[in-house]
Design an enzyme around this catalytic site. Structure first.
Site, short mmCIF file in Angstrom:
data_model
loop_
_atom_site.label_atom_id
_atom_site.label_comp_id
_atom_site.label_asym_id
_atom_site.label_seq_id
_atom_site.Cartn_x
_atom_site.Cartn_y
_atom_site.Cartn_z
N ARG A 258 -20.50 77.00 -81.65
CA ARG A 258 -21.11 77.89 -80.66
C ARG A 258 -20.00 78.53 -79.85
NH1 ARG A 258 -24.97 77.75 -83.26
NH2 ARG A 258 -27.12 77.17 -82.75
N GLU A 287 -22.84 86.76 -77.16
CA GLU A 287 -23.19 87.56 -78.34
C GLU A 287 -24.32 88.54 -78.01
OE1 GLU A 287 -24.12 84.77 -81.43
OE2 GLU A 287 -22.10 83.97 -81.47
N HIS A 305 -21.48 86.04 -86.37
CA HIS A 305 -22.34 84.86 -86.44
C HIS A 305 -23.06 84.81 -87.80
CE1 HIS A 305 -24.63 81.85 -83.67
NE2 HIS A 305 -24.54 81.39 -84.92
#
Length: 338
Positions: A258, A287, A305
């Site tokens: 993360r 993000e 991602h």
């Protein structure tokens, strides 16, 4: 055990207890009751495996939830937050099946207090994420993406050969989080001839790799850090300037966990100032916003991602989610409990 606290409950033998206390008739009635699954997040018509779920379970969404719901299991799609308010709207809830590897969007403290079991999807994603972590690492060391840009811009013919990269074999790799994903990363890097060490919540007796309880100590004894642990209050910014300083100027950081596992502001500073060699990042703190400084660095490989995104992973996730739901309704242990 989660972060040294009381472990989340496992799906047990509730029906057997019920039979002993209230008699076989009530237990059999529960066994024959509709297998209702509350879908939290994407509405049922948007589920990629709706038909497979409907062939086994009755699906309901938030808009269809009765005021006093008797729903016992939730299927949480993507990273839809499961707050304490959401949980307390479901007084009979006993199990949450998450479709993600991380569970930082679920209030685990409330789940623990309520005795709610939680399962995640990390088993379905672990191999693909591990492949991606190794690909990012290889790209950073061998400068594959940077070399591609150099060639496409016409600089090879005008400025000559692109600078050499570095060999992966023989590197000391510290893995932060030796769970499903971390273990798969280790397996792959051992095949490259890397020396593996790790940091985790506790030492694993079944693992022969050196264990470091302190991440700074792990960094000081590594050339590369691969970050793949869960994001919790304890692991937030677990990679900070002290860890990066311990890793040193020749160090490389790979993050497939993360974004908030790393202090991104400090990472940017270390990369810009050349205090670490490079980084491969699939995740970011805010993000989809990425610091502009990272976009300008050739020693950083960036990815939106995407580490978990393969058709095979989604197929495996569907199988795992259904298997966890079947286990719950059969009073069997969950396949991927937290």
């Amino acid at each position: 055990m989660l972060n040294g606290e009381t472990p989340l409950p496992q799906n047990g033998h509730r029906r057997n207890y019920m039979a002993a206390i209230t008699g076989e008739a009530e237990a059999e009635a529960e066994a024959e009751a509709p297998r209702v699954v509350f879908v939290h997040g994407s509405p049922p018509f948007g589920l990629p495996f709706k038909d497979r779920l409907l062939s086994r379970f009755q699906l309901i969404h938030m808009s269809e939830l009765p005021e006093s719901s008797h729903v016992k299991v939730m299927l949480c799609m993507d990273h839809t937050p499961v707050t304490s308010q959401t949980i307390y709207k479901l007084p009979s809830l006993e199990c949450i099946v998450a479709s993600s590897a991380g569970v930082d969007h679920i209030d685990l403290t409330t789940c623990r207090l309520r005795g709610i079991a939680v399962a995640n999807g990390s088993q379905a994603f672990s191999e693909d994420v591990a492949d991606y972590a190794v690909a990012l690492l290889m790209d950073v060391l061998r400068k594959i993406s940077a070399g591609d840009r150099y060639l496409r811009s016409g600089l090879w013919s005008t400025k000559g050969d692109y600078p050499l990269g570095w060999k992966l074999g023989g590197k000391r790799v510290g893995i932060v989080g030796l769970g499903n994903i971390g273990s798969e990363v280790a397996k792959r890097l051992v095949a490259f001839g890397c020396a593996i060490a790790y940091n985790s919540r506790k030492k694993r007796s079944s693992v022969s790799f050196p264990y470091y309880a302190d991440v700074c100590d792990l960094a000081a004894n590594s050339d590369i850090l691969v970050i793949c642990c869960a994001l919790t209050s304890e692991t937030h910014h677990i990679i900070n300037k002290d860890v990066m300083a311990a890793l040193g100027k020749e160090g490389v950081i790979i993050n497939v966990g993360r974004g908030s596992l790393i202090n991104q502001k400090e990472l940017v500073q270390f990369l810009v100032e050349g205090q670490i060699r490079g980084a491969g990042l699939d995740v970011f703190e805010n993000e989809p916003i990425v610091p502009i400084e990272l976009l300008e660095l050739d020693n950083v490989v960036l990815s939106p991602h995407n580490a978990v995104v393969t058709p095979e992973a989604f197929e495996a996730l569907q199988e795992l989610a259904i298997a966890n739901l079947e286990a719950f309704f059969s009073n069997k242990p969950l396949l991927s409990p937290i």
